[in-house]
Design a protein around this motif. Structure first.
Motif, PDB file in Angstrom:
ATOM      1  N   GLY A  87       0.361  -9.991   3.341  1.00  0.00           N
ATOM      2  CA  GLY A  87      -0.453  -8.781   3.204  1.00  0.00           C
ATOM      3  C   GLY A  87      -0.145  -8.009   1.937  1.00  0.00           C
ATOM      4  O   GLY A  87      -1.054  -7.554   1.232  1.00  0.00           O
ATOM      5  N   VAL A  88       1.144  -7.854   1.625  1.00  0.00           N
ATOM      6  CA  VAL A  88       1.536  -7.144   0.400  1.00  0.00           C
ATOM      7  C   VAL A  88       0.990  -7.872  -0.820  1.00  0.00           C
ATOM      8  O   VAL A  88       0.401  -7.257  -1.717  1.00  0.00           O
ATOM      9  CB  VAL A  88       3.074  -6.992   0.295  1.00  0.00           C
ATOM     10  CG1 VAL A  88       3.503  -6.576  -1.100  1.00  0.00           C
ATOM     11  CG2 VAL A  88       3.561  -5.981   1.309  1.00  0.00           C
ATOM     12  N   PHE A  89       1.155  -9.172  -0.850  1.00  0.00           N
ATOM     13  CA  PHE A  89       0.666  -9.949  -1.984  1.00  0.00           C
ATOM     14  C   PHE A  89      -0.847  -9.794  -2.142  1.00  0.00           C
ATOM     15  O   PHE A  89      -1.354  -9.531  -3.227  1.00  0.00           O
ATOM     16  CB  PHE A  89       1.030 -11.426  -1.811  1.00  0.00           C
ATOM     17  CG  PHE A  89       0.573 -12.278  -2.959  1.00  0.00           C
ATOM     18  CD1 PHE A  89       1.304 -12.335  -4.133  1.00  0.00           C
ATOM     19  CD2 PHE A  89      -0.609 -13.005  -2.877  1.00  0.00           C
ATOM     20  CE1 PHE A  89       0.881 -13.113  -5.198  1.00  0.00           C
ATOM     21  CE2 PHE A  89      -1.047 -13.773  -3.935  1.00  0.00           C
ATOM     22  CZ  PHE A  89      -0.297 -13.832  -5.105  1.00  0.00           C
ATOM     23  N   ALA A  90      -1.568  -9.955  -1.033  1.00  0.00           N
ATOM     24  CA  ALA A  90      -3.033  -9.849  -1.087  1.00  0.00           C
ATOM     25  C   ALA A  90      -3.478  -8.450  -1.503  1.00  0.00           C
ATOM     26  O   ALA A  90      -4.391  -8.306  -2.334  1.00  0.00           O
ATOM     27  CB  ALA A  90      -3.635 -10.214   0.275  1.00  0.00           C
ATOM     28  N   LEU A  91      -2.839  -7.432  -0.950  1.00  0.00           N
ATOM     29  CA  LEU A  91      -3.225  -6.063  -1.282  1.00  0.00           C
ATOM     30  C   LEU A  91      -2.927  -5.712  -2.741  1.00  0.00           C
ATOM     31  O   LEU A  91      -3.730  -5.044  -3.400  1.00  0.00           O
ATOM     32  CB  LEU A  91      -2.525  -5.072  -0.346  1.00  0.00           C
ATOM     33  CG  LEU A  91      -3.001  -5.101   1.103  1.00  0.00           C
ATOM     34  CD1 LEU A  91      -2.081  -4.272   1.986  1.00  0.00           C
ATOM     35  CD2 LEU A  91      -4.446  -4.613   1.213  1.00  0.00           C
ATOM     36  N   VAL A  92      -1.790  -6.166  -3.252  1.00  0.00           N
ATOM     37  CA  VAL A  92      -1.423  -5.850  -4.635  1.00  0.00           C
ATOM     38  C   VAL A  92      -2.206  -6.703  -5.626  1.00  0.00           C
ATOM     39  O   VAL A  92      -2.794  -6.191  -6.584  1.00  0.00           O
ATOM     40  CB  VAL A  92       0.100  -6.011  -4.859  1.00  0.00           C
ATOM     41  CG1 VAL A  92       0.459  -5.909  -6.345  1.00  0.00           C
ATOM     42  CG2 VAL A  92       0.876  -4.970  -4.058  1.00  0.00           C
ATOM     43  N   GLU A  93      -2.207  -8.000  -5.393  1.00  0.00           N
ATOM     44  CA  GLU A  93      -2.788  -8.919  -6.381  1.00  0.00           C
ATOM     45  C   GLU A  93      -4.317  -9.005  -6.304  1.00  0.00           C
ATOM     46  O   GLU A  93      -4.966  -9.116  -7.333  1.00  0.00           O
ATOM     47  CB  GLU A  93      -2.183 -10.317  -6.216  1.00  0.00           C
ATOM     48  CG  GLU A  93      -0.671 -10.357  -6.424  1.00  0.00           C
ATOM     49  CD  GLU A  93      -0.230  -9.916  -7.813  1.00  0.00           C
ATOM     50  OE1 GLU A  93      -0.962 -10.147  -8.798  1.00  0.00           O
ATOM     51  OE2 GLU A  93       0.866  -9.331  -7.924  1.00  0.00           O
ATOM     52  N   TRP A  94      -4.875  -8.986  -5.116  1.00  0.00           N
ATOM     53  CA  TRP A  94      -6.318  -9.180  -4.985  1.00  0.00           C
ATOM     54  C   TRP A  94      -7.077  -7.872  -4.804  1.00  0.00           C
ATOM     55  O   TRP A  94      -8.163  -7.709  -5.345  1.00  0.00           O
ATOM     56  CB  TRP A  94      -6.629 -10.133  -3.830  1.00  0.00           C
ATOM     57  CG  TRP A  94      -6.035 -11.504  -4.029  1.00  0.00           C
ATOM     58  CD1 TRP A  94      -5.739 -12.106  -5.219  1.00  0.00           C
ATOM     59  CD2 TRP A  94      -5.659 -12.423  -3.019  1.00  0.00           C
ATOM     60  NE1 TRP A  94      -5.200 -13.348  -5.014  1.00  0.00           N
ATOM     61  CE2 TRP A  94      -5.140 -13.578  -3.652  1.00  0.00           C
ATOM     62  CE3 TRP A  94      -5.701 -12.391  -1.634  1.00  0.00           C
ATOM     63  CZ2 TRP A  94      -4.677 -14.674  -2.956  1.00  0.00           C
ATOM     64  CZ3 TRP A  94      -5.230 -13.499  -0.943  1.00  0.00           C
ATOM     65  CH2 TRP A  94      -4.731 -14.620  -1.605  1.00  0.00           C
ATOM     66  N   ALA A  95      -6.504  -6.961  -4.002  1.00  0.00           N
ATOM     67  CA  ALA A  95      -7.200  -5.697  -3.756  1.00  0.00           C
ATOM     68  C   ALA A  95      -6.778  -4.614  -4.753  1.00  0.00           C
ATOM     69  O   ALA A  95      -7.304  -3.513  -4.713  1.00  0.00           O
ATOM     70  CB  ALA A  95      -6.931  -5.216  -2.327  1.00  0.00           C
ATOM     71  N   ARG A  96      -5.797  -4.933  -5.595  1.00  0.00           N
ATOM     72  CA  ARG A  96      -5.314  -4.012  -6.639  1.00  0.00           C
ATOM     73  C   ARG A  96      -4.786  -2.695  -6.067  1.00  0.00           C
ATOM     74  O   ARG A  96      -4.903  -1.648  -6.685  1.00  0.00           O
ATOM     75  CB  ARG A  96      -6.392  -3.733  -7.683  1.00  0.00           C
ATOM     76  CG  ARG A  96      -6.908  -4.967  -8.378  1.00  0.00           C
ATOM     77  CD  ARG A  96      -5.843  -5.500  -9.321  1.00  0.00           C
ATOM     78  NE  ARG A  96      -6.387  -6.627 -10.093  1.00  0.00           N
ATOM     79  CZ  ARG A  96      -5.752  -7.768 -10.231  1.00  0.00           C
ATOM     80  NH1 ARG A  96      -4.586  -7.949  -9.682  1.00  0.00           N
ATOM     81  NH2 ARG A  96      -6.285  -8.738 -10.935  1.00  0.00           N
ATOM     82  N   MET A  97      -4.183  -2.756  -4.873  1.00  0.00           N
ATOM     83  CA  MET A  97      -3.576  -1.571  -4.271  1.00  0.00           C
ATOM     84  C   MET A  97      -2.257  -1.288  -4.981  1.00  0.00           C
ATOM     85  O   MET A  97      -1.586  -2.214  -5.437  1.00  0.00           O
ATOM     86  CB  MET A  97      -3.339  -1.789  -2.773  1.00  0.00           C
ATOM     87  CG  MET A  97      -2.747  -0.583  -2.059  1.00  0.00           C
ATOM     88  SD  MET A  97      -2.530  -0.860  -0.286  1.00  0.00           S
ATOM     89  CE  MET A  97      -4.207  -0.583   0.271  1.00  0.00           C
ATOM     90  N   ASP A  98      -1.882  -0.042  -5.054  1.00  0.00           N
ATOM     91  CA  ASP A  98      -0.616   0.377  -5.652  1.00  0.00           C
ATOM     92  C   ASP A  98       0.532  -0.333  -4.934  1.00  0.00           C
ATOM     93  O   ASP A  98       0.618  -0.291  -3.706  1.00  0.00           O
ATOM     94  CB  ASP A  98      -0.476   1.891  -5.530  1.00  0.00           C
ATOM     95  CG  ASP A  98       0.732   2.452  -6.251  1.00  0.00           C
ATOM     96  OD1 ASP A  98       1.790   1.784  -6.273  1.00  0.00           O
ATOM     97  OD2 ASP A  98       0.624   3.580  -6.765  1.00  0.00           O
ATOM     98  N   ASP A  99       1.431  -0.977  -5.687  1.00  0.00           N
ATOM     99  CA  ASP A  99       2.502  -1.747  -5.064  1.00  0.00           C
ATOM    100  C   ASP A  99       3.546  -0.875  -4.360  1.00  0.00           C
ATOM    101  O   ASP A  99       4.388  -1.376  -3.630  1.00  0.00           O
ATOM    102  CB  ASP A  99       3.166  -2.702  -6.054  1.00  0.00           C
ATOM    103  CG  ASP A  99       3.825  -2.020  -7.236  1.00  0.00           C
ATOM    104  OD1 ASP A  99       4.015  -0.791  -7.224  1.00  0.00           O
ATOM    105  OD2 ASP A  99       4.161  -2.737  -8.200  1.00  0.00           O
ATOM    106  N   ARG A 100       3.499   0.431  -4.533  1.00  0.00           N
ATOM    107  CA  ARG A 100       4.392   1.332  -3.799  1.00  0.00           C
ATOM    108  C   ARG A 100       3.834   1.667  -2.419  1.00  0.00           C
ATOM    109  O   ARG A 100       4.565   2.113  -1.539  1.00  0.00           O
ATOM    110  CB  ARG A 100       4.632   2.619  -4.591  1.00  0.00           C
ATOM    111  CG  ARG A 100       5.438   2.366  -5.875  1.00  0.00           C
ATOM    112  CD  ARG A 100       5.433   3.571  -6.750  1.00  0.00           C
ATOM    113  NE  ARG A 100       4.033   3.742  -7.191  1.00  0.00           N
ATOM    114  CZ  ARG A 100       3.601   4.715  -7.965  1.00  0.00           C
ATOM    115  NH1 ARG A 100       4.425   5.639  -8.377  1.00  0.00           N
ATOM    116  NH2 ARG A 100       2.339   4.792  -8.325  1.00  0.00           N
ATOM    117  N   ILE A 101       2.543   1.453  -2.213  1.00  0.00           N
ATOM    118  CA  ILE A 101       1.889   1.803  -0.943  1.00  0.00           C
ATOM    119  C   ILE A 101       1.551   0.564  -0.115  1.00  0.00           C
ATOM    120  O   ILE A 101       1.542   0.622   1.115  1.00  0.00           O
ATOM    121  CB  ILE A 101       0.608   2.627  -1.229  1.00  0.00           C
ATOM    122  CG1 ILE A 101       1.008   3.943  -1.886  1.00  0.00           C
ATOM    123  CG2 ILE A 101      -0.189   2.878   0.038  1.00  0.00           C
ATOM    124  CD1 ILE A 101      -0.156   4.744  -2.407  1.00  0.00           C
TER     125      ILE A 101
END
Length: 156
Positions: A85-99
């Motif tokens: 989930g963290v990988f997908a959110l950061v890398e694909w959804a461009r979510m802030d990696d702190r959140i």
């Protein structure tokens, strides 16, 4: 309130404390490590605290070395769900990696509850119910609460 519901509430409280501990560790490690290494380190450090909080507070059972060594099994699943989930959110959804670790953790909670309950209390045993009668001729259950095996002697 029913005992099982209280157990679920306690699991949620432990989860909130553990998530806070994990997130604090993540933020402390994040400036010194790549985000994924910080995530992994914080995850495994907080897992030790989670074990003790869940044995004593959530499931009210005695911690043993066997349970401690098995406790990572539900957390491996938790780790895979969260890290994916963290990988997908950061890398694909461009979510802030702190959140990103927070919503990823929310997805893993139900899975972790079921698997940690199996490891810490045993399959199908409810902590509020008395243990099955341990009559002569039946074996004791192990730390995982496996059903006892009844041995009957038949005379001929």
């Amino acid at each position: 309130m029913r005992p099982q519901l209280w157990q679920l509430v306690r699991f949620g409280l432990v989860g909130a404390v553990n998530t806070g501990t994990f997130y604090l560790l993540y933020l402390l490690l994040h400036p010194h490590l790549p985000y994924f290494a910080a995530f992994t380190g914080a995850f495994f450090l907080s897992m030790v605290g989670s074990f003790f909080m869940n044995t004593y507070f959530t499931y009210r059972t005695r911690p043993t070395w066997r349970k401690f060594l098995l406790f990572p099994l539900p957390n491996v699943t938790n780790y895979l769900v969260q890290s994916g989930g963290v990988f997908a959110l950061v890398e694909w959804a461009r979510m802030d990696d702190r959140i990103a670790p927070l919503p990823a953790a929310a997805v893993a909670i139900p899975i972790t509850y079921v698997l940690s309950k199996i490891v810490l209390t045993g399959r199908g045993e409810h902590p509020a119910r008395p243990a099955p009668d341990r009559a002569a001729g039946s074996a004791q259950s192990d730390d995982l609460g496996a059903a006892p095996v009844r041995v009957e002697v038949v005379e001929q």
